[in-house]
Design an enzyme around this catalytic site. Structure first.
Site, PDB file in Angstrom:
ATOM      1  N   ASP A 179     -30.283  24.850 -14.856  1.00  0.00           N
ATOM      2  CA  ASP A 179     -30.949  23.667 -15.038  1.00  0.00           C
ATOM      3  C   ASP A 179     -30.081  22.344 -14.332  1.00  0.00           C
ATOM      4  O   ASP A 179     -29.444  22.722 -13.679  1.00  0.00           O
ATOM      5  CB  ASP A 179     -31.024  23.285 -16.649  1.00  0.00           C
ATOM      6  N   SER A 180     -30.832  21.205 -14.485  1.00  0.00           N
ATOM      7  CA  SER A 180     -30.113  19.905 -13.823  1.00  0.00           C
ATOM      8  C   SER A 180     -29.095  19.527 -14.591  1.00  0.00           C
ATOM      9  O   SER A 180     -28.461  18.476 -13.990  1.00  0.00           O
ATOM     10  CB  SER A 180     -31.403  19.276 -13.477  1.00  0.00           C
TER      11      SER A 180
ATOM     12  N   GLY B  56     -29.945  17.461 -17.042  1.00  0.00           N
ATOM     13  CA  GLY B  56     -30.746  16.441 -17.640  1.00  0.00           C
ATOM     14  C   GLY B  56     -31.027  16.540 -18.898  1.00  0.00           C
ATOM     15  O   GLY B  56     -30.821  15.398 -19.782  1.00  0.00           O
ATOM     16  N   PHE B  57     -31.558  17.895 -19.478  1.00  0.00           N
ATOM     17  CA  PHE B  57     -31.940  18.069 -21.027  1.00  0.00           C
ATOM     18  C   PHE B  57     -31.019  17.894 -21.865  1.00  0.00           C
ATOM     19  O   PHE B  57     -30.846  17.097 -22.954  1.00  0.00           O
ATOM     20  CB  PHE B  57     -32.641  19.341 -20.932  1.00  0.00           C
TER      21      PHE B  57
ATOM     22  N   GLN C  18     -44.046  17.437 -15.065  1.00  0.00           N
ATOM     23  CA  GLN C  18     -43.997  16.741 -16.495  1.00  0.00           C
ATOM     24  C   GLN C  18     -45.357  16.053 -16.851  1.00  0.00           C
ATOM     25  O   GLN C  18     -46.170  16.574 -16.342  1.00  0.00           O
ATOM     26  CB  GLN C  18     -42.898  15.752 -16.560  1.00  0.00           C
TER      27      GLN C  18
ATOM     28  N   GLY D  96     -41.017  20.037 -20.505  1.00  0.00           N
ATOM     29  CA  GLY D  96     -41.631  19.024 -21.546  1.00  0.00           C
ATOM     30  C   GLY D  96     -42.463  19.654 -22.384  1.00  0.00           C
ATOM     31  O   GLY D  96     -43.276  18.985 -23.218  1.00  0.00           O
TER      32      GLY D  96
ATOM     33  N   ASP E 168     -37.122  31.004 -20.498  1.00  0.00           N
ATOM     34  CA  ASP E 168     -35.685  30.956 -21.123  1.00  0.00           C
ATOM     35  C   ASP E 168     -35.592  30.502 -22.269  1.00  0.00           C
ATOM     36  O   ASP E 168     -36.453  29.428 -22.670  1.00  0.00           O
ATOM     37  CB  ASP E 168     -34.679  30.037 -19.871  1.00  0.00           C
TER      38      ASP E 168
ATOM     39  N   CYS F  63     -36.355  50.222 -32.543  1.00  0.00           N
ATOM     40  CA  CYS F  63     -35.292  50.049 -31.315  1.00  0.00           C
ATOM     41  C   CYS F  63     -34.462  50.989 -30.985  1.00  0.00           C
ATOM     42  O   CYS F  63     -33.746  51.551 -31.700  1.00  0.00           O
ATOM     43  CB  CYS F  63     -34.603  48.505 -31.932  1.00  0.00           C
TER      44      CYS F  63
ATOM     45  N   CYS G  36     -31.599  49.931 -29.023  1.00  0.00           N
ATOM     46  CA  CYS G  36     -30.210  49.415 -28.598  1.00  0.00           C
ATOM     47  C   CYS G  36     -29.005  49.885 -29.198  1.00  0.00           C
ATOM     48  O   CYS G  36     -29.133  50.708 -30.147  1.00  0.00           O
ATOM     49  CB  CYS G  36     -30.422  47.904 -28.837  1.00  0.00           C
TER      50      CYS G  36
ATOM     51  N   CYS H  39     -29.053  49.454 -32.878  1.00  0.00           N
ATOM     52  CA  CYS H  39     -29.649  50.094 -33.746  1.00  0.00           C
ATOM     53  C   CYS H  39     -29.454  51.525 -33.603  1.00  0.00           C
ATOM     54  O   CYS H  39     -29.881  52.400 -34.643  1.00  0.00           O
ATOM     55  CB  CYS H  39     -31.195  49.885 -33.251  1.00  0.00           C
TER      56      CYS H  39
ATOM     57  N   HIS I 244     -28.801  42.797 -30.010  1.00  0.00           N
ATOM     58  CA  HIS I 244     -29.997  43.360 -30.366  1.00  0.00           C
ATOM     59  C   HIS I 244     -31.156  42.359 -30.001  1.00  0.00           C
ATOM     60  O   HIS I 244     -32.500  42.844 -29.526  1.00  0.00           O
ATOM     61  CB  HIS I 244     -30.194  43.514 -31.788  1.00  0.00           C
TER      62      HIS I 244
END
Lengths: 382, 382
Positions: free
Chosen positions: B98-99, B101-102, B195, B222, B272, B310, B312, B315, B341
């Site tokens: 990411d940049s 910014g957030f 945005q 946003g 994400d 599951c 995994c 599990c 998991h």
């Protein structure tokens, strides 16, 4: 296994002609492991940060778990419902459990020792509890470890002769009560523990008393409690020769590289220690060139692995710079990688020790290893 | 790759005839990943508690890392010396950054927005810093992610039309400055971000302005900032059709099971979210029957896995009772298993979504899945 065969059996494979150290194999209801062996410690039913798959991958032949912690949480009711400790933690290999005594002395408040046992307050909820030989065996029977330890008193260092004698004699009486109340003698070995502080006559008395019960293995307790290394070695050199050849000998709570080698040299077969995971969580790693405190700024841009000579996942995959970043950023992966590496390091050391024994050169190996690694500040000639 | 070919290319494989959702593949300098894709978040250069080997094992095709965190610690000097983020964290697969910014808006103190950028105080050492389009690109260029994100302002919810318009227009100017200062256009894609808050005309304006720069991919920012689900879906239904078919569309910060499906239904290719690792560390797990708070006393003796359906490692290996014990005892393995998991669960969900798209039945899959799992409290028909 025959009806009366002990659940744990020691196979002596070779004695190093140079040092007297033993190469062996311990057979348990959950498989065998090679000795001298280091046992990673899984205090609360988990070796901190490690999965059982990783413990297998690094070649841990047996792990240790703490009766006191599991008794306090999750408790015997849960462990019984889930079918015992092996199934609970999904570790289908040997497990040794301690008696809980050491933790009662070191972790709980308001402990009070009587002939009956030790009364204390839980470190979790403050409730009043009593740990006794009977209670310890009851809990260990439910845990279902392959090797249970007798309830004993690990006396502090230094301890005077009179106290050490009173204590070891009570420990002998507690061993007798443990054996009387042990409900799974067919599939769970109970090891007696030799105490006696730093007093050679008392160690001899304790060894004699413990051996009288013919337990499938014998531990040496009350060492690595603050005494100088040469004191530990003196007691080992005095005590080990008194023990039967046919049974495994377990030196409790010992696990630094030099102690593992020096203990093996003196005829010890099993060791345990929280050191590799505890220092790992603090960002300290064991390497072939000595301890590395990975948090140090000197490693900020270091592209090398934790240990150039190591082949563990952490060393094959990551730089010191990255692991230092993880430590500084309080990332979980840092704890994992450092613990994994440290356990790997000690388990590889034990492989090297076993190889050196089989080649009758353990003293040469010791001298070369301690010199090369720098773990020789406590080196004492046997 | 041809001299002027974009470093990241989207291959559209199929459009679901039932929903309009897209099955695709994104090709990057570090390999390809299938879409719709969920990107696990590795904030500080590590997906919390997971090793890169485990991320590969669970089938993560791409991960996201945070520029702000890595800029603050370990800093660009270290990352440059260690050869960029892929080598630093030993992840030889696609990375999106990411940049920053957030995080500047959400983590730092005393932030102040100007046309130049955002001035703020570091959340680590309190030092005064400035993040700008140029600085963000400089850091991301050093990180060397396959996909860099333009520096933008993610406005709060609700935001009035006038503010949202001023902000999106500045975000467009910031995108232009990012593109001008981007030093690795040949091997690092820069995605613009649409945005405009909850205002459809502004979303259209922003989409038009971003598309004018012909970036290799476009993100929608946003959203999932506190608005009701139906508002998010309204904006997606309005905005996505304005975007080019030939480029991947990334819905930022979204990752609950229902949002992943509903976003895919509405033509999103990439997602994400920190949700799986964050709730995992709190002992909450995603299952085929809804969320399970494993700390609850009801699971104290539960011999079943976290999720019966599951496959995994957690599990296949452990009971709820054991994992609850680990959570209660604050054991590291609890965090590992719950995070593993949850990531596995979402990555398998995305596999199911891709399969349903290829079979032209994503709406049926959605209805059946949300009904069966209980993740349907926010279900809104498109």
């Amino acid at each position: 296994m025959a009806e009366n065969a002990p659940p744990v059996r020691f196979e002596l494979l070779h004695v190093c002609t140079q040092s007297g150290a033993r190469l062996g194999r311990v057979h348990t209801p959950h498989g065998s492991f090679d000795t001298p062996a280091f046992m990673p410690v899984g205090t609360q039913g988990t070796v901190k940060g490690m999965s059982p798959a990783e413990l297998e991958e690094m070649g841990a032949g047996i792990i240790l778990s703490n009766t006191y912690h599991l008794w306090m949480r999750p408790g015997t009711e849960v462990l019984e419902a889930l079918g015992g400790l092996h199934r609970f933690m999904s570790w289908n290999h040997p497990i040794l459990t301690d008696s809980g005594g050491f933790q009662v002395f070191s972790l709980s408040d308001l402990r009070h020792i009587t002939e009956e046992g030790v009364s204390f307050r839980s470190h979790i909820d403050g409730s009043k509890q009593m740990l006794s030989p009977e209670r310890s065996m009851e809990v260990q029977n439910i845990l279902g470890s392959d090797i249970a330890m007798a309830f004993d008193e690990c006396i502090p260092y230094p301890a005077d002769h009179a106290y050490a004698k009173r204590s070891l004699e009570r420990t002998t009486r507690w061993l007798e009560r443990c054996l009387e109340t042990h409900r799974r003698p067919g599939d769970q070995a109970l090891f007696g523990i030799v105490q006696g502080g730093m007093h050679e006559d008392l160690r001899a008395q304790s060894a004699r008393e413990v051996m009288a019960f013919d337990t499938p293995g014998i531990a040496i307790g009350g060492l690595s409690v603050g005494e100088p290394a040469k004191e530990m070695y003196r007691i080992l050199e005095h005590t080990v020769p008194l023990l039967p050849t046919a049974k495994p000998r377990y030196l409790m709570g010992v696990g630094s590289p030099d102690y593992l080698i020096e203990g093996s040299v003196r005829g010890i077969d099993m060791f345990d220690c929280v050191l590799p995971t505890r220092i790992g969580r603090n960002g300290t790693v064991l390497t072939s060139k000595g301890k590395v405190i990975i948090r140090d700024a000197i490693y900020a841009k270091d592209p090398h692995p934790l240990d150039d000579e190591c082949t563990c996942y952490a060393c094959r995959t990551f730089s010191r710079a990255y692991i230092r970043h993880l430590v500084k950023a309080n990332e979980l992966l840092a704890l994992r990688l450092a613990s994994y590496h440290n356990l790997w390091f000690l388990l590889r050391l034990m492989e090297d020790v076993r190889k050196a024994i089989s080649e009758n050169r353990l003293l040469d190996f010791r001298d070369e290893y301690l010199e090369r690694t720098g773990y020789h500040h406590r080196k004492v000639k046997p």
